[in-house]
Design an enzyme around this catalytic site. Structure first.
Site, PDB file in Angstrom:
ATOM      1  CG  ASN A  87      -1.510   1.325   1.560  1.00  0.00           C
ATOM      2  OD1 ASN A  87      -2.445   1.791   0.899  1.00  0.00           O
ATOM      3  ND2 ASN A  87      -0.945   2.002   2.550  1.00  0.00           N
ATOM      4  CE1 TYR A 153       0.185   7.478  -6.900  1.00  0.00           C
ATOM      5  CE2 TYR A 153      -1.660   7.839  -8.389  1.00  0.00           C
ATOM      6  CZ  TYR A 153      -1.168   7.381  -7.183  1.00  0.00           C
ATOM      7  OH  TYR A 153      -2.010   6.809  -6.270  1.00  0.00           O
ATOM      8  CB  ALA A 155       4.165   5.244 -15.479  1.00  0.00           C
ATOM      9  CE  LYS A 157      -0.090   3.866  -6.725  1.00  0.00           C
ATOM     10  NZ  LYS A 157       0.195   2.968  -5.583  1.00  0.00           N
TER      11      LYS A 157
HETATM   12  N1  LIG Z   1      -5.500   8.727  -1.428  1.00  0.00           N
HETATM   13  C1  LIG Z   1      -5.940   8.473  -2.623  1.00  0.00           C
HETATM   14  O1  LIG Z   1      -6.796   9.189  -3.188  1.00  0.00           O
HETATM   15  C2  LIG Z   1      -5.422   7.285  -3.390  1.00  0.00           C
HETATM   16  C3  LIG Z   1      -6.073   6.907  -4.568  1.00  0.00           C
HETATM   17  C4  LIG Z   1      -5.620   5.813  -5.283  1.00  0.00           C
HETATM   18  C5  LIG Z   1      -4.539   5.106  -4.819  1.00  0.00           C
HETATM   19  N2  LIG Z   1      -3.907   5.490  -3.677  1.00  0.00           N
HETATM   20  C6  LIG Z   1      -2.752   4.705  -3.244  1.00  0.00           C
HETATM   21  O2  LIG Z   1      -3.003   4.204  -1.942  1.00  0.00           O
HETATM   22  C7  LIG Z   1      -1.791   4.079  -1.229  1.00  0.00           C
HETATM   23  C8  LIG Z   1      -1.912   4.815   0.106  1.00  0.00           C
HETATM   24  O3  LIG Z   1      -2.193   6.183  -0.139  1.00  0.00           O
HETATM   25  P1  LIG Z   1      -2.513   7.225   1.045  1.00  0.00           P
HETATM   26  O4  LIG Z   1      -3.275   8.312   0.404  1.00  0.00           O
HETATM   27  O5  LIG Z   1      -3.071   6.484   2.203  1.00  0.00           O
HETATM   28  O6  LIG Z   1      -1.022   7.749   1.383  1.00  0.00           O
HETATM   29  P2  LIG Z   1      -0.467   8.545   2.647  1.00  0.00           P
HETATM   30  O7  LIG Z   1      -1.591   9.099   3.445  1.00  0.00           O
HETATM   31  O8  LIG Z   1       0.558   9.476   2.101  1.00  0.00           O
HETATM   32  O9  LIG Z   1       0.256   7.411   3.527  1.00  0.00           O
HETATM   33  C9  LIG Z   1       1.422   6.808   3.055  1.00  0.00           C
HETATM   34  C10 LIG Z   1       1.885   5.731   4.008  1.00  0.00           C
HETATM   35  O10 LIG Z   1       3.080   5.153   3.444  1.00  0.00           O
HETATM   36  C11 LIG Z   1       4.151   5.254   4.378  1.00  0.00           C
HETATM   37  N3  LIG Z   1       5.405   5.485   3.674  1.00  0.00           N
HETATM   38  C12 LIG Z   1       5.702   6.508   2.841  1.00  0.00           C
HETATM   39  N4  LIG Z   1       6.981   6.405   2.414  1.00  0.00           N
HETATM   40  C13 LIG Z   1       7.495   5.281   3.004  1.00  0.00           C
HETATM   41  C14 LIG Z   1       8.756   4.654   2.988  1.00  0.00           C
HETATM   42  N5  LIG Z   1       9.784   5.143   2.265  1.00  0.00           N
HETATM   43  N6  LIG Z   1       8.939   3.527   3.704  1.00  0.00           N
HETATM   44  C15 LIG Z   1       7.930   3.029   4.468  1.00  0.00           C
HETATM   45  N7  LIG Z   1       6.707   3.579   4.512  1.00  0.00           N
HETATM   46  C16 LIG Z   1       6.502   4.689   3.809  1.00  0.00           C
HETATM   47  C17 LIG Z   1       3.766   6.447   5.275  1.00  0.00           C
HETATM   48  O11 LIG Z   1       4.393   6.371   6.546  1.00  0.00           O
HETATM   49  P3  LIG Z   1       5.776   7.176   6.874  1.00  0.00           P
HETATM   50  O12 LIG Z   1       5.734   8.472   6.130  1.00  0.00           O
HETATM   51  O13 LIG Z   1       5.758   7.325   8.374  1.00  0.00           O
HETATM   52  O14 LIG Z   1       6.886   6.267   6.437  1.00  0.00           O
HETATM   53  C18 LIG Z   1       2.259   6.249   5.386  1.00  0.00           C
HETATM   54  O15 LIG Z   1       1.964   5.256   6.353  1.00  0.00           O
HETATM   55  C19 LIG Z   1      -0.697   4.636  -2.147  1.00  0.00           C
HETATM   56  O16 LIG Z   1      -0.071   3.579  -2.833  1.00  0.00           O
HETATM   57  C20 LIG Z   1      -1.476   5.503  -3.117  1.00  0.00           C
HETATM   58  O17 LIG Z   1      -0.818   5.651  -4.351  1.00  0.00           O
HETATM   59  C21 LIG Z   1      -4.327   6.559  -2.938  1.00  0.00           C
END
Ligand SMILES: NC(=O)c1ccc[n+]([C@@H]2O[C@H](COP(=O)([O-])OP(=O)(O)OC[C@H]3O[C@@H](n4cnc5c(N)ncnc54)[C@H](OP(=O)(O)O)[C@@H]3O)[C@@H](O)[C@H]2O)c1
Length: 245
Positions: A87, A153, A155, A157
């Site tokens: 994730n 991004y 690409a 996904k």
């Molecule tokens: N939000 C949306 O609208 C959306 C839509 C489609 C897909 N997605 C996908 O869903 C996933 C989660 O998105 P989100 O919106 O929940 O993101 P988020 O709120 O930015 O959370 C990201 C998480 O990843 C961790 N992380 C980031 N860099 C890291 C690293 N180098 N090593 C270990 N952990 C790391 C962060 O913790 P730390 O910073 O503490 O490490 C945090 O727990 C992503 O893959 C995103 O592309 C999101």
């Protein structure tokens, strides 16, 4: 308790996924660089109802070379691995022509190379266990639609979606399923920079005239991890309130 690793399990979609899995009777192991207050409160809550069901493992997923050791340490601490939810990801946006080269590399490293490598070692651990397993990759609707400013991004996904289909064929005979969940826009830290007008446009263009939330995504992941999804592999479940319908 069956162990499921959730990368990025401390915030946003990841913490909703980890909490749902913990509530469903798994031990959810949230991987991130650091804990935060909200996550710590969720652990406390989980301890009151199902001790050990929500745990934290600190790791920077950019450290690809250390992934094998990290997976070995997880097996040592928690035992056999049932599932992996890839994730964690970066949502860097920007016009391609002006995006800095290191930004492109960082995004592809965390969103593509890291989950592929982590999956490789997780699958090895599942093979040793011999009880099958579950891989769920968090892709995005942007993998199959277009959104200006998100080409790299997108690409990354789309790479996960392709990875999912071929790996599902490769490790299906071992009883390990591999699927994607493709969320639409969800309010999290990652999407906090989205302008209100763009957000409103997404809602207007969605069949249900609303946005999905993190719990909706978590429910789809929990299904794919569950025994009920034993015959579901190589596919993508879209959770976008009908934005791409
Ligand atoms: N939000 C949306 O609208 C959306 C839509 C489609 C897909 N997605 C996908 O869903 C996933 C989660 O998105 P989100 O919106 O929940 O993101 P988020 O709120 O930015 O959370 C990201 C998480 O990843 C961790 N992380 C980031 N860099 C890291 C690293 N180098 N090593 C270990 N952990 C790391 C962060 O913790 P730390 O910073 O503490 O490490 C945090 O727990 C992503 O893959 C995103 O592309 C999101």
């Amino acid at each position: 308790m069956r162990n499921v690793v959730v990368t990025g399990g401390t915030r946003g979609l990841g913490i909703a996924i980890a909490r749902k899995l913990a509530a469903d009777g798994y031990r959810a192991i949230a991987v991130a660089r650091q804990q935060n207050d909200h996550f710590a409160a969720c652990v406390q809550q989980a301890e009151a109802t199902a001790p050990g069901s929500l745990r934290f493992a600190a790791f920077d997923l950019n450290d690809i070379a250390f992934i094998p050791k990290f997976v070995a340490s997880l097996s040592e601490e928690f035992g056999p691995l049932h599932g992996l939810v890839n994730n964690a990801g970066l949502g860097t946006s920007g016009i391609l022509a002006t995006l800095a080269d290191p930004q492109i590399e960082r995004l592809l490293r965390l969103n593509v190379t890291s989950p592929i490598t982590l999956t490789k070692y997780a699958v090895r651990a599942m093979m040793v266990g011999g009880a099958g397993g579950r891989i769920v990759n968090i892709s995005s609707v942007v993998a199959s639609t277009g959104y200006s400013g998100l080409s790299v991004y997108a690409a990354s996904k789309a790479a996960l979606a392709g990875f999912t289909r071929s790996l599902a064929r490769e490790i299906g005979p071992l009883g390990i399923t591999v699927n994607c969940v493709a969320p639409g826009f969800v309010d999290t830290d990652m999407t906090g920079g989205m302008k209100p007008a763009q957000r409103a446009q997404i809602i207007r263009r969605s069949a249900l005239r609303r946005l999905p939330d993190a719990k909706d995504v978590a429910a789809a992941v929990a299904f794919l991890v569950s025994d009920a999804a034993g015959n579901v592999t190589g596919t993508t479940v879209t959770v976008d309130a009908g934005n791409t319908a």
